[in-house]
Write a protein that holds these residues in place. Structure first.
Motif, PDB file in Angstrom:
ATOM      1  N   GLY A   1       0.810  -1.213   0.000  1.00 29.62           N
ATOM      2  CA  GLY A   1       0.000   0.000   0.000  1.00 29.62           C
ATOM      3  C   GLY A   1       0.839   1.256   0.000  1.00 29.62           C
TER       4      GLY A   1
ATOM      5  N   MET B   1      -7.915   0.169  -8.749  1.00 30.78           N
ATOM      6  CA  MET B   1      -6.587  -0.366  -8.465  1.00 30.78           C
ATOM      7  C   MET B   1      -6.610  -1.887  -8.399  1.00 30.78           C
TER       8      MET B   1
ATOM      9  N   GLN C   1      -7.766  -4.461   1.919  1.00 28.77           N
ATOM     10  CA  GLN C   1      -7.439  -3.968   0.572  1.00 28.77           C
ATOM     11  C   GLN C   1      -7.948  -2.549   0.348  1.00 28.77           C
ATOM     12  N   ASN C   2      -9.002  -2.160   1.041  1.00 31.41           N
ATOM     13  CA  ASN C   2      -9.585  -0.841   0.816  1.00 31.41           C
ATOM     14  C   ASN C   2      -8.815   0.291   1.483  1.00 31.41           C
TER      15      ASN C   2
ATOM     16  N   LEU D   1      -6.829   2.249  -1.089  1.00 30.30           N
ATOM     17  CA  LEU D   1      -7.772   2.878  -2.022  1.00 30.30           C
ATOM     18  C   LEU D   1      -8.456   4.072  -1.379  1.00 30.30           C
TER      19      LEU D   1
ATOM     20  N   GLY E   1     -11.700  -1.936  -6.488  1.00 30.69           N
ATOM     21  CA  GLY E   1     -10.537  -2.726  -6.119  1.00 30.69           C
ATOM     22  C   GLY E   1     -10.614  -4.084  -6.786  1.00 30.69           C
TER      23      GLY E   1
ATOM     24  N   SER F   1      -8.738  -7.876  -7.680  1.00 25.92           N
ATOM     25  CA  SER F   1      -7.702  -8.847  -7.347  1.00 25.92           C
ATOM     26  C   SER F   1      -7.835 -10.043  -8.286  1.00 25.92           C
TER      27      SER F   1
ATOM     28  N   SER G   1      -4.251  -8.082 -12.424  1.00 29.41           N
ATOM     29  CA  SER G   1      -5.060  -7.155 -11.620  1.00 29.41           C
ATOM     30  C   SER G   1      -4.975  -5.710 -12.102  1.00 29.41           C
ATOM     31  N   SER G   2      -3.764  -5.192 -12.273  1.00 29.17           N
ATOM     32  CA  SER G   2      -3.644  -3.787 -12.669  1.00 29.17           C
ATOM     33  C   SER G   2      -4.106  -3.561 -14.093  1.00 29.17           C
TER      34      SER G   2
ATOM     35  N   ALA H   1      -7.738  -3.241 -13.812  1.00 34.49           N
ATOM     36  CA  ALA H   1      -8.064  -1.942 -13.218  1.00 34.49           C
ATOM     37  C   ALA H   1      -7.984  -0.820 -14.254  1.00 34.49           C
TER      38      ALA H   1
ATOM     39  N   GLY I   1      -1.783  -0.454 -10.185  1.00 30.43           N
ATOM     40  CA  GLY I   1      -1.708  -1.549  -9.234  1.00 30.43           C
ATOM     41  C   GLY I   1      -0.500  -1.440  -8.336  1.00 30.43           C
TER      42      GLY I   1
END
Length: 427
Positions: A75, A105, A144-145, A148, A163, A165, A170-171, A174, A194
């Motif tokens: 993060g 993300m 995870q939030n 964000l 969000g 995963s 993942s990215s 996003a 990401g």
């Protein structure tokens, strides 16, 4: 259909703690892979990784943030990259109405440290309130939030927050979903990208048990990641974050924003094959690439460069090469193809975003970063993978690939934005 452009870039990677340094080292063929330092690796079969350089301080990178102690390692990377991307875009709270800005993300959902859980279990045999030993920081860092939410506060957004995963794609998902939200009029500006740091002992052990990581190069880390090479034996884990500011084209122009590139197409598919590897014929990846190229309106002839997923595993590199050949036909031998993972390791949830950064740099400087450690191409892997040294060549549009654990695939087409670009009308 509304057009979507990239106006800001930020990065924290094994090759640098900002986007410019990361790009410069990629272009120079520098390796960021070295000894793994996040835990004591004695007795582990894998002791190397692509790690963010020592001395990186998220508190310094995110000045004035009172919650910096609450972020996980990943993060912190993500927030530092976000702050840089916003500075690069000259964007912030007053850029658009709050409800016209959002965040998308990609990252792995955080999980508690296994050793901590063991300690709690042993303690509970004698202490009924053992779970009170977990601090609020631990709870926040595992959510995870949390990053964000901090990103949303950075830009003052009240619009979409997504969000995602999906492992190594993942990215890419996003960025693709942020692209869709702006295309469809749900936002004017999205932070997208990401962040990831799967460098704990449990992550390394898990990948090792799957047989996905190379165990041959602990004493020579910089030669470990060998995409498309006959002696490749698995990927090397990396960590970091790459974040972009995406905006609607006319809105960006109206505020005088500098435009790095345009997102032209997005494809997302599933393999329905196996959890851990890609089908030999490249199916799944083929459909993702075809969808992204079709949406771009460029056709295969309009793509100059493929930023490959290129992990260095035996099956992935063969499958991706087969897919590129199927999609591009004879044009496949005209393309340049390279893998930045050969220098950074596999940034997993941030890997696709790193590939987009590479595409943007290649278009800006007419320079394609190399695939290092490609000493002897494997049989049948006969495309132009730009071995060892960067290549000066014009790049007007690039195809970015990311193929993930679990069988999910994404492809994005990124091009140089210009007023006279003609795109296929969307339904």
């Amino acid at each position: 259909m509304r057009r979507v452009v990239i106006t800001g870039v930020g990065a924290v990677t094994p090759l640098g703690t900002d986007a410019a340094t990361t790009w410069r080292n990629l272009a120079a063929g520098v390796s960021g892979i070295g000894p793994l330092t996040t835990f004591d690796t004695e007795g582990f079969p894998i002791r190397i990784a692509g790690q963010v350089p020592d001395g990186f301080d998220p508190k310094a990178a995110i000045p004035g943030d009172p919650d910096h102690r609450m972020y996980s390692r990943a993060g912190g990377f993500g927030l530092a990259a976000t702050a840089e991307a916003l500075r690069d875009a000259d964007a912030g709270r007053d850029t658009y109405d709050a409800d016209r800005m959002g965040v998308a993300m990609g990252a792995t959902v955080e999980r508690p440290d296994l050793r901590y859980l063991i300690d709690v279990g042993l303690l509970r045999e004698t202490e009924s309130d053992a779970f009170l030993v977990q601090s609020p920081k631990t709870v926040y860092a595992a959510d995870q939030n949390t990053p964000l939410d901090a990103m949303v506060r950075m830009v003052g957004a009240t619009g979409p927050m997504v969000g995602i995963s999906t492992a190594c794609s993942s990215s890419g998902h996003a960025i693709g979903e942020a692209f869709r939200l702006i295309q469809e009029g749900d936002a004017e500006l999205m932070l997208a990208g990401g962040y990831e740091s799967l460098t704990s002992w449990i992550d390394i052990l898990g990948f090792s048990l799957l047989g996905a990581m190379t165990e041959r190069h602990n004493d020579d880390p910089q030669s470990a990641c060998r995409p498309f090479d006959a002696d490749r034996s698995g990927f090397v884990v990396g960590e970091g974050a790459v974040v972009f500011v995406l905006e609607e084209l006319e809105s960006a122009r109206a505020r005088g924003a500098r435009i790095h590139a345009e997102v032209l197409g997005y494809g997302s598919t599933m393999n329905a094959w196996r959890i851990t590897d890609s089908p030999p014929d490249g199916s799944g990846a083929i459909q993702a690439m075809e969808a992204a190229i079709a949406e771009s309106g460029l056709g295969t002839a309009g793509i100059d460069y493929v930023v490959a997923h290129g992990t260095g595993t035996v099956s992935n590199d063969a499958s991706e090469t087969a897919a590129i050949k199927k999609v591009f036909g004879d044009d496949a031998y005209r393309l340049v193809v390279s893998s930045p993972k050969s220098m950074t390791g596999h940034l997993t949830g941030a890997a696709a975003a790193l590939n987009v950064l590479v595409a943007v740099g290649a278009m800006r400087e007419s320079l394609v970063p190399p695939t290092v450690n490609l000493d002897r191409p494997d049989r049948g892997l006969d495309l132009d993978y730009v071995p060892h040294r960067a290549r000066h060549t014009a790049v007007a549009a690039a195809l970015v690939n990311a193929f993930a654990f679990g069988g999910t695939n994404i492809s994005l087409v990124v091009g140089a934005s210009s007023p006279d670009r003609r795109r296929r009308e969307q339904q």
